[in-house]
Design a protein around this motif. Structure first.
Motif, PDB file in Angstrom:
ATOM      1  N   PHE A  28      55.086 -27.566 151.677  1.00  0.00           N
ATOM      2  CA  PHE A  28      54.407 -26.143 152.104  1.00  0.00           C
ATOM      3  C   PHE A  28      54.509 -25.866 153.518  1.00  0.00           C
ATOM      4  N   ILE A  29      54.700 -26.739 154.324  1.00  0.00           N
ATOM      5  CA  ILE A  29      54.596 -26.387 155.873  1.00  0.00           C
ATOM      6  C   ILE A  29      55.651 -25.361 156.340  1.00  0.00           C
ATOM      7  N   PRO A  30      56.963 -25.484 155.779  1.00  0.00           N
ATOM      8  CA  PRO A  30      58.085 -24.416 156.405  1.00  0.00           C
ATOM      9  C   PRO A  30      57.992 -22.984 156.178  1.00  0.00           C
ATOM     10  N   PRO A  31      57.473 -22.787 154.630  1.00  0.00           N
ATOM     11  CA  PRO A  31      57.457 -21.261 154.496  1.00  0.00           C
ATOM     12  C   PRO A  31      56.167 -20.586 155.236  1.00  0.00           C
ATOM     13  N   TYR A  73      68.180 -20.991 152.865  1.00  0.00           N
ATOM     14  CA  TYR A  73      68.135 -22.480 153.440  1.00  0.00           C
ATOM     15  C   TYR A  73      67.339 -23.583 152.391  1.00  0.00           C
ATOM     16  N   SER A  74      66.487 -23.079 151.867  1.00  0.00           N
ATOM     17  CA  SER A  74      65.736 -23.914 150.882  1.00  0.00           C
ATOM     18  C   SER A  74      66.404 -24.174 149.647  1.00  0.00           C
ATOM     19  N   ALA A  75      67.215 -23.314 149.103  1.00  0.00           N
ATOM     20  CA  ALA A  75      68.080 -23.408 147.973  1.00  0.00           C
ATOM     21  C   ALA A  75      69.333 -24.354 148.361  1.00  0.00           C
ATOM     22  N   PHE A  76      70.047 -23.984 149.462  1.00  0.00           N
ATOM     23  CA  PHE A  76      71.397 -24.616 149.883  1.00  0.00           C
ATOM     24  C   PHE A  76      71.055 -26.012 150.393  1.00  0.00           C
ATOM     25  N   ARG A 117      62.953 -23.435 143.993  1.00  0.00           N
ATOM     26  CA  ARG A 117      62.495 -23.769 145.433  1.00  0.00           C
ATOM     27  C   ARG A 117      62.422 -22.668 146.369  1.00  0.00           C
ATOM     28  N   GLY A 118      63.385 -22.050 146.300  1.00  0.00           N
ATOM     29  CA  GLY A 118      63.623 -20.501 146.930  1.00  0.00           C
ATOM     30  C   GLY A 118      62.607 -19.738 146.713  1.00  0.00           C
ATOM     31  N   MET A 119      62.384 -19.601 145.349  1.00  0.00           N
ATOM     32  CA  MET A 119      61.243 -18.605 144.884  1.00  0.00           C
ATOM     33  C   MET A 119      59.744 -19.025 145.310  1.00  0.00           C
ATOM     34  N   ILE A 120      59.448 -20.492 145.258  1.00  0.00           N
ATOM     35  CA  ILE A 120      58.270 -20.980 145.982  1.00  0.00           C
ATOM     36  C   ILE A 120      58.274 -20.409 147.189  1.00  0.00           C
ATOM     37  N   TYR A 121      59.194 -20.737 148.114  1.00  0.00           N
ATOM     38  CA  TYR A 121      59.126 -20.466 149.386  1.00  0.00           C
ATOM     39  C   TYR A 121      59.019 -19.088 149.742  1.00  0.00           C
ATOM     40  N   ALA A 122      59.517 -17.918 148.995  1.00  0.00           N
ATOM     41  CA  ALA A 122      59.523 -16.674 149.064  1.00  0.00           C
ATOM     42  C   ALA A 122      57.720 -16.175 148.717  1.00  0.00           C
ATOM     43  N   ALA A 123      57.407 -16.870 147.742  1.00  0.00           N
ATOM     44  CA  ALA A 123      56.138 -16.341 147.378  1.00  0.00           C
ATOM     45  C   ALA A 123      54.835 -16.859 148.365  1.00  0.00           C
ATOM     46  N   LEU A 124      55.312 -18.032 149.036  1.00  0.00           N
ATOM     47  CA  LEU A 124      54.248 -18.480 150.146  1.00  0.00           C
ATOM     48  C   LEU A 124      54.374 -17.930 151.273  1.00  0.00           C
ATOM     49  N   MET A 125      55.603 -17.186 151.535  1.00  0.00           N
ATOM     50  CA  MET A 125      55.847 -16.531 152.802  1.00  0.00           C
ATOM     51  C   MET A 125      55.159 -15.051 152.752  1.00  0.00           C
ATOM     52  N   LEU A 126      55.009 -14.295 151.444  1.00  0.00           N
ATOM     53  CA  LEU A 126      54.503 -13.152 151.299  1.00  0.00           C
ATOM     54  C   LEU A 126      53.224 -12.917 151.965  1.00  0.00           C
ATOM     55  N   PRO A 127      52.112 -13.715 151.668  1.00  0.00           N
ATOM     56  CA  PRO A 127      50.865 -13.771 152.317  1.00  0.00           C
ATOM     57  C   PRO A 127      50.945 -13.624 153.728  1.00  0.00           C
ATOM     58  N   VAL A 128      51.684 -14.203 154.359  1.00  0.00           N
ATOM     59  CA  VAL A 128      51.750 -14.513 155.792  1.00  0.00           C
ATOM     60  C   VAL A 128      52.450 -13.118 156.274  1.00  0.00           C
ATOM     61  N   LEU A 129      53.311 -12.484 155.589  1.00  0.00           N
ATOM     62  CA  LEU A 129      54.258 -11.372 156.215  1.00  0.00           C
ATOM     63  C   LEU A 129      52.969 -10.262 155.826  1.00  0.00           C
ATOM     64  N   LEU A 130      52.217 -10.138 154.843  1.00  0.00           N
ATOM     65  CA  LEU A 130      51.054  -9.124 154.587  1.00  0.00           C
ATOM     66  C   LEU A 130      50.081  -9.226 155.703  1.00  0.00           C
ATOM     67  N   ILE A 131      49.849 -10.299 156.226  1.00  0.00           N
ATOM     68  CA  ILE A 131      48.823 -10.439 157.498  1.00  0.00           C
ATOM     69  C   ILE A 131      49.436  -9.811 158.577  1.00  0.00           C
ATOM     70  N   PHE A 132      50.734  -9.972 158.772  1.00  0.00           N
ATOM     71  CA  PHE A 132      51.148  -9.423 159.804  1.00  0.00           C
ATOM     72  C   PHE A 132      51.627  -7.928 159.384  1.00  0.00           C
ATOM     73  N   ASN A 133      51.219  -7.579 158.466  1.00  0.00           N
ATOM     74  CA  ASN A 133      51.655  -6.284 158.140  1.00  0.00           C
ATOM     75  C   ASN A 133      52.902  -5.503 158.304  1.00  0.00           C
ATOM     76  N   VAL A 134      53.932  -6.469 157.849  1.00  0.00           N
ATOM     77  CA  VAL A 134      55.371  -5.989 158.136  1.00  0.00           C
ATOM     78  C   VAL A 134      55.900  -5.891 156.702  1.00  0.00           C
ATOM     79  N   VAL A 135      55.395  -5.840 155.683  1.00  0.00           N
ATOM     80  CA  VAL A 135      56.191  -5.451 154.378  1.00  0.00           C
ATOM     81  C   VAL A 135      55.037  -4.616 153.390  1.00  0.00           C
ATOM     82  N   ALA A 136      55.628  -3.779 152.681  1.00  0.00           N
ATOM     83  CA  ALA A 136      54.999  -2.638 152.074  1.00  0.00           C
ATOM     84  C   ALA A 136      54.722  -3.277 150.672  1.00  0.00           C
TER      85      ALA A 136
END
Lengths: 256, 286
Positions: A28-31, A73-76, A117-136
């Motif tokens: 869970f660290i990378p995402p 990266y995660s899937a590859f 695994r790619g999907m898990i990483y995307a899901a874990l990144m989303l809250p971080v991106l929301l905190i930075f307010n960079v995604v709609a």
């Protein structure tokens, strides 16, 4: 039969899921860390010199690229180095095909896991991106299901390389000659149309990440265009081709 | 070609052995029975079903102990069994029950939650056998079941394999250890260069191909000359002469006299190893 796959494929997927959960803290660290580092360094560091790209603030411009790259990266890497270790060093595939699970299902299960695994990483990144307010929102929730499809594409490509690689070291070739250029030249950190026109077409034809970034950017900006349908069609077709090709190449490698 | 026109039939409830030097085609034969290696011709049926068309149904009734350790290093002993049971579609509850029973049967209860890398060679081998039993197979295939183990571990595995046989299981095994084959196998074949050389019970094969007893004596010119005079068949094995005979005491007396009691003469019962070496020769393989 093109591929021989039954519901037994889930037992292969579950094996990898169980192994992932056993070491979830490391996984869970990378995402969480990656988007923070990239956004700080590139988005808000370097980005202060860039007012906007096509009228979009720079951190907002690169946010979908960060998700795309992480999925790639995660899937590859899951379906190259990790699958190779399971196949060659741990003999896990040999152990599984002594059961009613067939080789096609082992390879399919590995690729579906890579996509997951790619999907898990995307899901874990989303809250971080929301905190930075960079995604709609709420459109950015689509990042998650789309990460599965994009992940499956990169997993399939990866598994083809794994099937033909003579050794684990030789996997460095696709990693550095294919994945790294893609990371930089797929409309990730600067728009594709800065490149000379022939190279743009070359990138669109041969670099899967260009299409993934285009779709993800439409999602995070909530700005869809008909071109995205072409992107999706390209991804769907390539995913199907590499999925089947990977299984056929692996059969050739493992059935002796 | 790894195997060439081999023919064999394993009976229900017996222990059937494949013996042969490295490269004889034993492992290939095992992999063909497991529906993993394709064959270029002929027919191979397991449980009366063709391996080419019914691989899933055959494999669901097989237990396989491979030559190389392929336990899953990402998991503990117990979870290795659970995850393997899942490949057979065994429900979780049932799998848990069987995993506990099998760990007890193979005397691994204490190692239940230990990761594979922290098990000794003998424990890994026992766990692989436990894993092969998780689907309650009707036929157990063992490729070198005791390879690289110390005598204690080998005896424990033999004991377990004998108890499986006593319960009516059918076992097919390959081995390099001829004492193992002699102890365990009801019938066996000896293979070399992809062909089956002989088939039979260990006792019959010894009687047919080696005789009852072996007289061994140091190889000297006098001994060899005396054997020629007597017109006896003998084999040269390095610096030892071996005489396969049904009259060991007479031969031993003659040889003791020939070498004037200067060299040691031993009489021992013939073993499967004698048969093996006579049939496949003494030259090194691979």
């Amino acid at each position: 039969m093109i591929v021989d796959i039954t519901t037994r494929v889930q037992s292969v997927w579950r094996r990898n899921w169980d192994a992932f959960l056993r070491t979830y803290k490391v996984n869970f660290i990378p995402p969480f860390v990656e988007p923070v580092l990239y956004l700080l360094a590139l988005g808000f560091g370097l980005g202060t010199y860039i007012e906007a790209v096509d009228g979009i603030p720079y951190p907002v411009f690169i946010a979908p690229a960060l998700v795309s790259i992480s999925v790639m990266y995660s899937a590859f890497f899951e379906c190259t180095y990790s699958s190779f270790v399971r196949m060659y060093y741990q003999k896990t595939f040999d152990a599984i095909i002594a059961t009613p699970v067939g080789i096609d299902e082992v390879i399919a299960g590995e690729m579906l896991w890579g996509a997951t695994r790619g999907m898990i990483y995307a899901a874990l990144m989303l809250p971080v991106l929301l905190i930075f307010n960079v995604v709609a929102m709420p459109s950015s929730l689509l990042l998650i299901p789309f990460a599965f499809l994009a992940g499956l594409l990169f997993a399939g490509i990866a598994m083809c390389f794994t099937a033909i690689t003579p050794s684990i070291d030789a996997l460095n070739y696709p990693s550095f000659l294919f994945i790294t250029p893609m990371f930089l030249f797929s409309g990730t950190f600067f728009p594709l149309d800065l490149l000379p026109e022939p190279i743009q077409y070359f990138a669109l034809a041969t670099l899967p990440l260009t299409h993934v970034v285009a779709v993800n950017r439409a999602i995070t900006l909530a700005a869809f265009s008909p071109v995205n349908l072409l992107n999706l069609a390209w991804i769907a077709a390539a995913t199907a081709i590499f999925f089947v090709l990977a299984i056929r190449l692996m059969r050739r490698r493992l059935i002796v | 070609m790894a195997v060439d026109r081999i023919a064999f039939r394993v009976r229900e409830g017996e222990v059937f052995g494949f013996l042969g030097p490295n490269g004889a085609g034993k492992t290939t034969t095992m992999k063909m029975i497991q529906c993993i290696s394709p064959k270029s011709g002929g027919t191979l049926q397991v449980f009366g079903m063709d391996v080419d068309t019914h691989h899933r149904r055959i494999k669901s009734r097989l237990g396989v102990v491979p030559q190389e350790n392929n336990l899953d290093p990402d998991f503990s002993a117990y979870r290795n069994l659970l995850i393997y049971a899942r490949y057979f579609g065994i429900p979780k509850r049932e799998a848990e029950r069987r995993a506990e029973d099998l760990l007890a049967f193979m005397q691994l209860d204490e190692k239940r939650d230990v990761l594979i890398d922290n098990l000794s060679g003998g424990m890994k081998r026992r766990l692989i056998i436990a894993r092969a039993l998780v689907n309650e197979p009707e036929l157990l295939i063992l490729d070198e079941p005791t390879i690289g183990l110390d005598p204690q571990a080998r005896h424990l595995i033999w004991e377990k394999l004998r108890s499986l046989r006593a319960e009516g299981n059918t076992l097919v095994l390959t081995t390099h250890y001829l004492d193992e084959a002699e102890r365990l196998c009801d019938r066996l074949v000896i293979m070399d260069h992809g062909k089956i050389l002989v088939e039979g019970t260990p006792a019959d094969l010894i009687r047919e191909h080696a005789g009852n007893d072996v007289v061994e004596v140091e190889r000297t010119q006098k001994v060899v000359a005396r054997l020629e005079e007597l017109g006896l068949n003998y084999d040269l094995a390095g610096d030892v002469v071996q005489v396969f005979t049904d009259r060991p005491n007479d031969v031993a007396r003659e040889l003791l006299e020939a070498c004037r009691h200067e060299a040691a003469v031993t009489v021992r019962p013939a073993t499967l190893e004698d048969v093996f070496l006579r049939l496949t020769g003494r030259s090194l393989r691979e």
